[in-house]
Design a protein around this motif. Structure first.
Motif, PDB file in Angstrom:
ATOM      1  N   ARG A  35       0.849  -1.181   0.000  1.00 12.85           N
ATOM      2  CA  ARG A  35       0.000   0.000   0.000  1.00 12.85           C
ATOM      3  C   ARG A  35       0.893   1.241   0.000  1.00 12.85           C
ATOM      4  NH1 ARG A  35      -2.699   4.658   0.812  1.00 12.85           N
ATOM      5  NH2 ARG A  35      -4.838   4.499   1.620  1.00 12.85           N
ATOM      6  N   VAL A  52      -8.005  -3.641  14.354  1.00 13.22           N
ATOM      7  CA  VAL A  52      -7.948  -4.562  13.219  1.00 13.22           C
ATOM      8  C   VAL A  52      -8.770  -4.048  12.042  1.00 13.22           C
ATOM      9  CG1 VAL A  52      -8.512  -6.872  12.385  1.00 13.22           C
ATOM     10  CG2 VAL A  52      -7.316  -6.596  14.562  1.00 13.22           C
ATOM     11  N   PRO A  53     -10.065  -3.720  12.192  1.00 16.38           N
ATOM     12  CA  PRO A  53     -10.794  -3.191  11.033  1.00 16.38           C
ATOM     13  C   PRO A  53     -10.247  -1.868  10.526  1.00 16.38           C
ATOM     14  CG  PRO A  53     -12.149  -3.108  13.020  1.00 16.38           C
ATOM     15  CD  PRO A  53     -10.954  -3.932  13.351  1.00 16.38           C
ATOM     16  N   TYR A  55      -7.029  -1.031  10.379  1.00 14.18           N
ATOM     17  CA  TYR A  55      -5.890  -1.370   9.515  1.00 14.18           C
ATOM     18  C   TYR A  55      -6.339  -2.111   8.263  1.00 14.18           C
ATOM     19  CZ  TYR A  55      -2.118   0.321  12.450  1.00 14.18           C
ATOM     20  OH  TYR A  55      -1.250   1.145  13.129  1.00 14.18           O
ATOM     21  N   GLU A  56      -7.412  -2.869   8.347  1.00 16.69           N
ATOM     22  CA  GLU A  56      -7.935  -3.515   7.149  1.00 16.69           C
ATOM     23  C   GLU A  56      -8.434  -2.474   6.149  1.00 16.69           C
ATOM     24  OE1 GLU A  56      -9.302  -7.928   8.723  1.00 16.69           O
ATOM     25  OE2 GLU A  56     -10.728  -6.266   8.901  1.00 16.69           O
ATOM     26  N   GLU A  57      -9.051  -1.411   6.654  1.00 21.12           N
ATOM     27  CA  GLU A  57      -9.437  -0.308   5.766  1.00 21.12           C
ATOM     28  C   GLU A  57      -8.197   0.332   5.153  1.00 21.12           C
ATOM     29  OE1 GLU A  57     -11.564   4.109   5.849  1.00 21.12           O
ATOM     30  OE2 GLU A  57     -11.927   2.708   7.511  1.00 21.12           O
ATOM     31  N   ARG A  61      -8.021  -4.505   2.396  1.00 19.61           N
ATOM     32  CA  ARG A  61      -8.511  -5.897   2.422  1.00 19.61           C
ATOM     33  C   ARG A  61      -8.430  -6.435   3.839  1.00 19.61           C
ATOM     34  NH1 ARG A  61      -4.517  -9.607   3.180  1.00 19.61           N
ATOM     35  NH2 ARG A  61      -2.405  -9.218   2.406  1.00 19.61           N
ATOM     36  N   GLY A  62      -9.061  -7.591   4.056  1.00 23.17           N
ATOM     37  CA  GLY A  62      -8.980  -8.247   5.355  1.00 23.17           C
ATOM     38  C   GLY A  62      -7.640  -8.935   5.553  1.00 23.17           C
ATOM     39  N   PHE A  63      -7.286  -9.154   6.804  1.00 32.69           N
ATOM     40  CA  PHE A  63      -6.055  -9.870   7.131  1.00 32.69           C
ATOM     41  C   PHE A  63      -6.269 -11.372   7.009  1.00 32.69           C
ATOM     42  CE2 PHE A  63      -5.110  -5.987   9.719  1.00 32.69           C
ATOM     43  CZ  PHE A  63      -3.912  -5.656   9.080  1.00 32.69           C
ATOM     44  N   GLU A  67      -1.491 -12.474   9.650  1.00 34.44           N
ATOM     45  CA  GLU A  67      -1.016 -11.212   9.088  1.00 34.44           C
ATOM     46  C   GLU A  67      -1.143 -10.052  10.077  1.00 34.44           C
ATOM     47  OE1 GLU A  67      -1.395 -11.475   4.250  1.00 34.44           O
ATOM     48  OE2 GLU A  67      -3.140 -10.723   5.373  1.00 34.44           O
ATOM     49  N   TRP A  68      -2.221 -10.023  10.856  1.00 33.93           N
ATOM     50  CA  TRP A  68      -2.353  -8.945  11.836  1.00 33.93           C
ATOM     51  C   TRP A  68      -1.236  -9.014  12.861  1.00 33.93           C
ATOM     52  CZ3 TRP A  68      -3.314  -4.391  13.226  1.00 33.93           C
ATOM     53  CH2 TRP A  68      -3.425  -4.035  14.584  1.00 33.93           C
TER      54      TRP A  68
END
Length: 217
Positions: A35, A52-53, A55-57, A61-63, A67-68
């Motif tokens: 990114r 978590v959500p 950083y997904e934004e 994409r989702g982790f 990955e998180w």
């Protein structure tokens, strides 16, 4: 703000000016996931808890599994490397001295890990200002400061109605409401003034201004 006898201070983005360290660590995570780097204005427009959500934004994409954890480790490592270059926020520690001079008390509560936080406060020569220093001692499902604040106030034996939390994100305001305390938010940290004002809590530019608001000066 009548009847306030105690301030609970947030650390990152409130008493500590660490925006550049946060952004540098965030962009390290961006690089891991292909990114492009973001600027501070963009990060302040999307940062929130749960992390978590958020950083997904950020990465779009989702982790996947694991990955998180890798992203979190990379962030912590990069932030720690930048931390020695972080200064205290404008007006700190003077504002801590001034509040103590009124005969009232103050403590510190951060979502940074307790083991990381306590020596950092000592290294900055701030420990004596606080009746209690707590970092994150346990995990919660919603990743909010609320339960940590409730535990912090219980440890102090403080009446929440006599407490104000001064922090830099909307979750600080949410935590104060849930705990039965009040909040003043500073616009110098990880969230834009517009997002902070939308919470309905008073917003100040600096910790010193937040205390002036509290005192009605």
């Amino acid at each position: 703000m009548t009847g306030i006898k105690h301030i609970v201070w947030d650390w990152n983005g409130t008493l500590l000016d660490d925006n550049h360290a946060n952004l540098s660590a965030v962009n390290e995570v961006c690089g891991m996931f292909g990114r492009d780097p973001v600027d501070l204005e963009h990060w302040r427009s999307i940062f929130r808890r749960p992390l978590v959500p958020c950083y997904e934004e950020l990465i779009g994409r989702g982790f996947a599994d694991g990955e998180w954890e890798r992203a979190n480790t990379a962030y912590d490592r990069h932030y720690a490397a930048a931390l020695p270059r972080c200064s205290l926020a404008q007006g700190v520690p003077g504002v801590l001295h001034d509040w103590a001079a009124t005969g009232r008390t103050q403590s510190l509560l951060s979502m940074a890990s307790h083991e990381h936080l306590v020596p950092l406060i000592a290294e900055r020569g701030l420990s004596a200002h606080f009746t209690r220093v707590d970092g994150r001692r346990f995990d919660t499902v919603d990743d909010s400061k609320a339960d940590h604040l409730i535990a912090h106030l219980a440890g102090l034996g403080a009446d929440p109605a006599t407490v104000v939390l001064i922090g830099d994100i909307d979750d600080d305001g949410h935590a104060a409401r849930k705990a039965g305390a009040r909040a003043i938010l500073v616009a110098s940290g990880m969230m834009s003034r517009e997002r902070l004002e939308a919470t309905g809590h008073p917003v100040a530019d600096t910790p010193a201004e937040a205390v002036r608001v509290l005192r009605g000066v």
